[in-house]
Design a protein around this motif. Structure first.
Motif, mmCIF file in Angstrom:
data_model
loop_
_atom_site.group_PDB
_atom_site.id
_atom_site.type_symbol
_atom_site.label_atom_id
_atom_site.label_comp_id
_atom_site.label_asym_id
_atom_site.label_seq_id
_atom_site.Cartn_x
_atom_site.Cartn_y
_atom_site.Cartn_z
ATOM 1 N N HIS A 71 0.684 -1.177 0.013
ATOM 2 C CA HIS A 71 -0.111 -0.132 0.119
ATOM 3 C C HIS A 71 0.896 1.176 -0.087
ATOM 4 O O HIS A 71 1.958 1.402 0.501
ATOM 5 N N ALA A 72 0.547 2.207 -0.583
ATOM 6 C CA ALA A 72 1.130 3.880 -0.721
ATOM 7 C C ALA A 72 1.000 4.259 0.517
ATOM 8 O O ALA A 72 -0.024 4.450 1.256
ATOM 9 N N LEU A 73 2.260 5.092 1.012
ATOM 10 C CA LEU A 73 2.067 5.988 2.166
ATOM 11 C C LEU A 73 1.401 7.075 1.750
ATOM 12 O O LEU A 73 1.211 7.371 0.457
ATOM 13 N N ASP A 74 0.775 7.841 2.425
ATOM 14 C CA ASP A 74 -0.031 8.882 2.329
ATOM 15 C C ASP A 74 0.811 10.139 1.706
ATOM 16 O O ASP A 74 0.138 11.083 0.969
ATOM 17 N N ALA A 96 14.011 -5.690 9.364
ATOM 18 C CA ALA A 96 14.505 -6.643 8.199
ATOM 19 C C ALA A 96 13.122 -7.073 7.476
ATOM 20 O O ALA A 96 13.306 -7.943 6.390
ATOM 21 N N SER A 97 12.133 -7.023 8.081
ATOM 22 C CA SER A 97 10.895 -7.654 7.641
ATOM 23 C C SER A 97 9.998 -6.726 6.449
ATOM 24 O O SER A 97 9.002 -7.025 6.172
ATOM 25 N N TYR A 98 10.588 -5.488 6.265
ATOM 26 C CA TYR A 98 9.796 -4.420 5.579
ATOM 27 C C TYR A 98 10.769 -3.657 4.616
ATOM 28 O O TYR A 98 11.887 -3.414 5.023
ATOM 29 N N TRP A 99 10.373 -3.169 3.677
ATOM 30 C CA TRP A 99 11.211 -2.413 2.657
ATOM 31 C C TRP A 99 10.171 -1.093 2.072
ATOM 32 O O TRP A 99 8.934 -1.410 1.958
ATOM 33 N N SER A 108 5.691 3.050 -1.620
ATOM 34 C CA SER A 108 4.913 1.820 -1.135
ATOM 35 C C SER A 108 5.707 1.179 -0.105
ATOM 36 O O SER A 108 6.844 0.744 -0.182
ATOM 37 N N LEU A 109 5.124 0.612 1.122
ATOM 38 C CA LEU A 109 5.658 -0.198 1.915
ATOM 39 C C LEU A 109 5.252 -1.565 1.827
ATOM 40 O O LEU A 109 4.147 -1.844 1.627
ATOM 41 N N ASN A 123 5.967 5.142 11.181
ATOM 42 C CA ASN A 123 6.764 6.749 11.012
ATOM 43 C C ASN A 123 8.085 6.604 9.960
ATOM 44 O O ASN A 123 8.554 5.595 9.706
ATOM 45 N N TYR A 124 8.015 7.713 9.431
ATOM 46 C CA TYR A 124 8.549 7.784 8.197
ATOM 47 C C TYR A 124 9.114 9.046 7.647
ATOM 48 O O TYR A 124 8.578 10.132 8.375
ATOM 49 N N ARG A 125 10.364 9.448 6.903
ATOM 50 C CA ARG A 125 10.751 10.606 6.557
ATOM 51 C C ARG A 125 10.520 10.562 5.130
ATOM 52 O O ARG A 125 10.368 9.787 4.268
ATOM 53 N N ALA A 126 10.081 11.950 4.812
ATOM 54 C CA ALA A 126 9.801 12.362 3.360
ATOM 55 C C ALA A 126 10.452 13.801 3.085
ATOM 56 O O ALA A 126 10.386 14.753 4.109
#
Length: 181
Positions: A71-74, A96-99, A108-109, A123-126
């Motif tokens: 799914h895409a991040l907002d 290690a289980s996501y990218w 997308s995550l 939580n992410y940086r953009a």
């Protein structure tokens, strides 16, 4: 819907760049106006219009259980994931289980072996690389120039003609997040 936690990066535009665009001889005279009002205001306008992070910031969003892996991040222009955890119990998901797969407009995550159950807090940086999208930088500078020359919200006694919408919109098209339903 993602929520901005805080701005984290370097300024998107330097005062010297803005002063050169505005042809100011003494930028220090208007330094506070430019740095504290006009530059952040135009960046906010651009972020609102495109759905992309223009200034680097950290964001947080909650994913309901029906958001699948991929799914895409907002917020567009996501660069890296800081953490993923379950809301219930606060279990942190192993990094290690996501990218993150970065696209031109959105990121997308994905999860190895499928998405973990429960509501997820991500939580992410953009933030955009303006060197890669020079038309966005031009749009920002044009917006600052417009606000600098016309600081009031009402124009009296003179006709106002905006640049064609198609011209302005194409400057941001490369980073505008597509509408979602």
């Amino acid at each position: 819907m993602a929520r901005r936690i805080r701005y984290t990066g370097q300024p998107v535009l330097e005062l010297s760049e803005v002063a050169a665009w505005l042809r100011l001889r003494n930028a220090d005279r208007d330094k506070d106006l430019l740095e504290k009002t006009l530059i952040p205001g135009v960046i906010g306008m651009c972020e609102s219009r495109t759905g992309a992070a223009i200034a680097e910031a950290e964001y947080q969003e909650l994913w309901p259980e029906y958001f699948a892996s991929g799914h895409a991040l907002d917020v567009g222009q996501a660069t890296d994931v800081v953490s993923v955890s379950r809301v219930s119990g606060g279990t942190v998901i192993d990094s290690a289980s996501y990218w993150l797969e970065q696209g031109q407009r959105e990121s997308s995550l994905f999860f190895e072996g499928g998405r973990p159950g429960g509501i997820l807090r991500i939580n992410y940086r953009a933030g955009i690389d303006l060197a890669a999208y020079p038309s966005v930088k031009t749009w920002l500078l044009m917006g600052i120039a417009t606000l600098y020359d016309q600081r009031e919200s009402i124009v009296i006694g003179q006709p106002v003609a905006e640049l064609p919408a198609q011209f302005l919109e194409t400057m941001l098209a490369e980073v505008t997040v597509p509408p979602r339903f």
